[in-house]
Design a protein around this motif. Sequence first.
Motif, PDB file in Angstrom:
ATOM      1  N   LEU A  55       0.853  -1.189   0.000  1.00 41.92           N
ATOM      2  CA  LEU A  55       0.000   0.000   0.000  1.00 41.92           C
ATOM      3  C   LEU A  55       0.884   1.233   0.000  1.00 41.92           C
ATOM      4  CD1 LEU A  55      -2.856   1.224   0.207  1.00 41.92           C
ATOM      5  CD2 LEU A  55      -2.602   1.160   2.686  1.00 41.92           C
ATOM      6  N   ILE A  56       0.733   2.039  -1.029  1.00 41.74           N
ATOM      7  CA  ILE A  56       1.507   3.279  -1.157  1.00 41.74           C
ATOM      8  C   ILE A  56       0.563   4.450  -0.877  1.00 41.74           C
ATOM      9  CG2 ILE A  56       3.016   4.639  -2.633  1.00 41.74           C
ATOM     10  CD1 ILE A  56       4.053   1.821  -2.195  1.00 41.74           C
ATOM     11  N   ILE A  57       1.007   5.366  -0.063  1.00 41.44           N
ATOM     12  CA  ILE A  57       0.212   6.545   0.297  1.00 41.44           C
ATOM     13  C   ILE A  57       1.013   7.786  -0.072  1.00 41.44           C
ATOM     14  CG2 ILE A  57      -0.963   7.803   2.132  1.00 41.44           C
ATOM     15  CD1 ILE A  57      -1.067   5.144   3.686  1.00 41.44           C
ATOM     16  N   VAL A  58       0.409   8.670  -0.850  1.00 41.00           N
ATOM     17  CA  VAL A  58       1.111   9.869  -1.303  1.00 41.00           C
ATOM     18  C   VAL A  58       0.219  11.083  -1.126  1.00 41.00           C
ATOM     19  CG1 VAL A  58       2.354  10.921  -3.228  1.00 41.00           C
ATOM     20  CG2 VAL A  58       2.284   8.449  -3.030  1.00 41.00           C
ATOM     21  N   SER A  59       0.798  12.178  -0.632  1.00 32.66           N
ATOM     22  CA  SER A  59       0.038  13.415  -0.505  1.00 32.66           C
ATOM     23  C   SER A  59      -0.098  14.079  -1.869  1.00 32.66           C
ATOM     24  CB  SER A  59       0.726  14.374   0.476  1.00 32.66           C
ATOM     25  OG  SER A  59       2.033  14.697   0.014  1.00 32.66           O
ATOM     26  N   GLN A  60      -1.023  15.020  -1.971  1.00 35.27           N
ATOM     27  CA  GLN A  60      -1.309  15.649  -3.259  1.00 35.27           C
ATOM     28  C   GLN A  60      -0.094  16.327  -3.864  1.00 35.27           C
ATOM     29  OE1 GLN A  60      -4.377  18.677  -3.172  1.00 35.27           O
ATOM     30  NE2 GLN A  60      -4.918  18.298  -5.288  1.00 35.27           N
ATOM     31  N   ASP A  61       0.755  16.933  -3.031  1.00 41.41           N
ATOM     32  CA  ASP A  61       1.944  17.618  -3.562  1.00 41.41           C
ATOM     33  C   ASP A  61       3.153  16.683  -3.640  1.00 41.41           C
ATOM     34  OD1 ASP A  61       2.668  17.328  -0.939  1.00 41.41           O
ATOM     35  OD2 ASP A  61       3.026  19.448  -0.539  1.00 41.41           O
ATOM     36  N   LEU A  62       2.934  15.392  -3.371  1.00 44.83           N
ATOM     37  CA  LEU A  62       3.967  14.353  -3.452  1.00 44.83           C
ATOM     38  C   LEU A  62       5.071  14.522  -2.416  1.00 44.83           C
ATOM     39  CD1 LEU A  62       4.421  13.869  -7.326  1.00 44.83           C
ATOM     40  CD2 LEU A  62       2.547  13.156  -5.831  1.00 44.83           C
ATOM     41  N   SER A  63       4.867  15.387  -1.418  1.00 42.81           N
ATOM     42  CA  SER A  63       5.905  15.581  -0.405  1.00 42.81           C
ATOM     43  C   SER A  63       5.862  14.487   0.652  1.00 42.81           C
ATOM     44  CB  SER A  63       5.752  16.952   0.263  1.00 42.81           C
ATOM     45  OG  SER A  63       4.564  16.997   1.033  1.00 42.81           O
ATOM     46  N   VAL A  64       4.727  13.820   0.778  1.00 37.74           N
ATOM     47  CA  VAL A  64       4.576  12.752   1.761  1.00 37.74           C
ATOM     48  C   VAL A  64       4.432  11.422   1.031  1.00 37.74           C
ATOM     49  CG1 VAL A  64       3.128  11.823   3.597  1.00 37.74           C
ATOM     50  CG2 VAL A  64       3.516  14.276   3.449  1.00 37.74           C
ATOM     51  N   PHE A  65       5.214  10.443   1.462  1.00 34.63           N
ATOM     52  CA  PHE A  65       5.237   9.127   0.816  1.00 34.63           C
ATOM     53  C   PHE A  65       5.353   8.056   1.887  1.00 34.63           C
ATOM     54  CE2 PHE A  65       7.705   5.511  -0.587  1.00 34.63           C
ATOM     55  CZ  PHE A  65       7.212   5.186  -1.834  1.00 34.63           C
ATOM     56  N   ASP A  66       4.522   7.017   1.789  1.00 29.31           N
ATOM     57  CA  ASP A  66       4.635   5.897   2.710  1.00 29.31           C
ATOM     58  C   ASP A  66       4.383   4.604   1.949  1.00 29.31           C
ATOM     59  OD1 ASP A  66       5.215   4.780   5.141  1.00 29.31           O
ATOM     60  OD2 ASP A  66       3.177   4.894   5.902  1.00 29.31           O
ATOM     61  N   HIS A  67       5.148   3.589   2.302  1.00 31.89           N
ATOM     62  CA  HIS A  67       5.006   2.260   1.693  1.00 31.89           C
ATOM     63  C   HIS A  67       4.792   1.288   2.841  1.00 31.89           C
ATOM     64  CE1 HIS A  67       6.984  -0.978  -1.136  1.00 31.89           C
ATOM     65  NE2 HIS A  67       5.920  -1.445  -0.490  1.00 31.89           N
ATOM     66  N   ILE A  68       3.544   0.828   3.013  1.00 35.64           N
ATOM     67  CA  ILE A  68       3.192  -0.025   4.132  1.00 35.64           C
ATOM     68  C   ILE A  68       2.506  -1.294   3.628  1.00 35.64           C
ATOM     69  CG2 ILE A  68       3.103   1.818   5.851  1.00 35.64           C
ATOM     70  CD1 ILE A  68       0.164   2.119   5.382  1.00 35.64           C
ATOM     71  N   HIS A  69       2.236  -2.221   4.546  1.00 31.80           N
ATOM     72  CA  HIS A  69       1.767  -3.534   4.126  1.00 31.80           C
ATOM     73  C   HIS A  69       0.583  -3.999   4.979  1.00 31.80           C
ATOM     74  CE1 HIS A  69       6.064  -3.238   2.966  1.00 31.80           C
ATOM     75  NE2 HIS A  69       5.524  -3.570   1.815  1.00 31.80           N
ATOM     76  N   PRO A  70      -0.630  -3.864   4.435  1.00 33.61           N
ATOM     77  CA  PRO A  70      -1.817  -4.314   5.160  1.00 33.61           C
ATOM     78  C   PRO A  70      -1.770  -5.808   5.462  1.00 33.61           C
ATOM     79  CG  PRO A  70      -2.412  -2.902   3.314  1.00 33.61           C
ATOM     80  CD  PRO A  70      -0.961  -3.223   3.164  1.00 33.61           C
ATOM     81  N   VAL A  71      -2.442  -6.195   6.536  1.00 32.71           N
ATOM     82  CA  VAL A  71      -2.506  -7.594   6.946  1.00 32.71           C
ATOM     83  C   VAL A  71      -3.723  -8.248   6.296  1.00 32.71           C
ATOM     84  CG1 VAL A  71      -2.850  -9.151   8.905  1.00 32.71           C
ATOM     85  CG2 VAL A  71      -1.341  -7.161   9.133  1.00 32.71           C
TER      86      VAL A  71
END
Length: 276
Positions: A94-110
């Motif tokens: 699961l990749i999460i990105v803010s609208q301005d692309l300044s925030v990025f997270d790569h996490i893994h749902p169970v």
Amino acid sequence: MKRHWTAIALALSLVFVSACGKAADPAAAGHDGHGQHAGDGKEAAVPDSTKAVWKLSAAKPQAGANTTVSVQIQDAQGKPVEKFDLNHEKMMHLIIVSQDLSVFDHIHPVYKGGGLFEIDTRFPSGGEYKLFADYVPTGGAAVTKSERIAVDGPKAAPVPIAADAKLTKTLEGKEVTLSYDHLMANMEIKLNFHLVDAKTKKPITDLQPYLGAVGHVVILSADGERYLHVHPTDEKAKGPDASFMTTFPAAGTYKIWGQFQQNGQTFIVPFVVNVP
């Protein structure tokens, strides 16, 4: 659940791609789906017939508050997809990105069974985010589905999305240089990350496997509509070079996040390029 928010030198980064095939999700349509994920640039022989139903624990998620993200994977008839293949050690990325692309997270749902994946996370500030789920139904091709959400709360000052004048970044004691053989839309390109010690300039040769490979690269267009998740050409490499093959689907500005691991610590280095 495991959460991983990473602060990067020039910008805060949050979120998303994985194996090979053609993206059925229009939001990911700028990339050939998951051929880029696998790094082979080929389209999948099996078309995607799944859909993702997204649900948040709060109708209006609050910045800084715990939020449960649920993704229900269904087939074309609306029945739960039961079985998934491991894709780089996980059933879902699961990749999460803010609208301005300044925030990025790569996490893994169970995986909860019955096609349901869940994870708890926190959004660092208010505003719009885009979520990308990558998964591989057993017997099918890799798939990317996306969803836009709005988070309430104080908004961070927007970070301009502008091409880097110099493709060298220093963070966490490492100097990382991005290079490529050519840069043009709709043409296969080799991206190479060269890593050295920031002080000694000695090559870094002890990169550790991150999700089963020397690194992962996520690429997103400035408008958030074209998404690529690319795996390395040599997954067992340890540095100082990590190479990735990909194809930018259209001209425009793209942000590139390289994800690596050393001494048990994952680090993310971002670059922005203009693709002719």
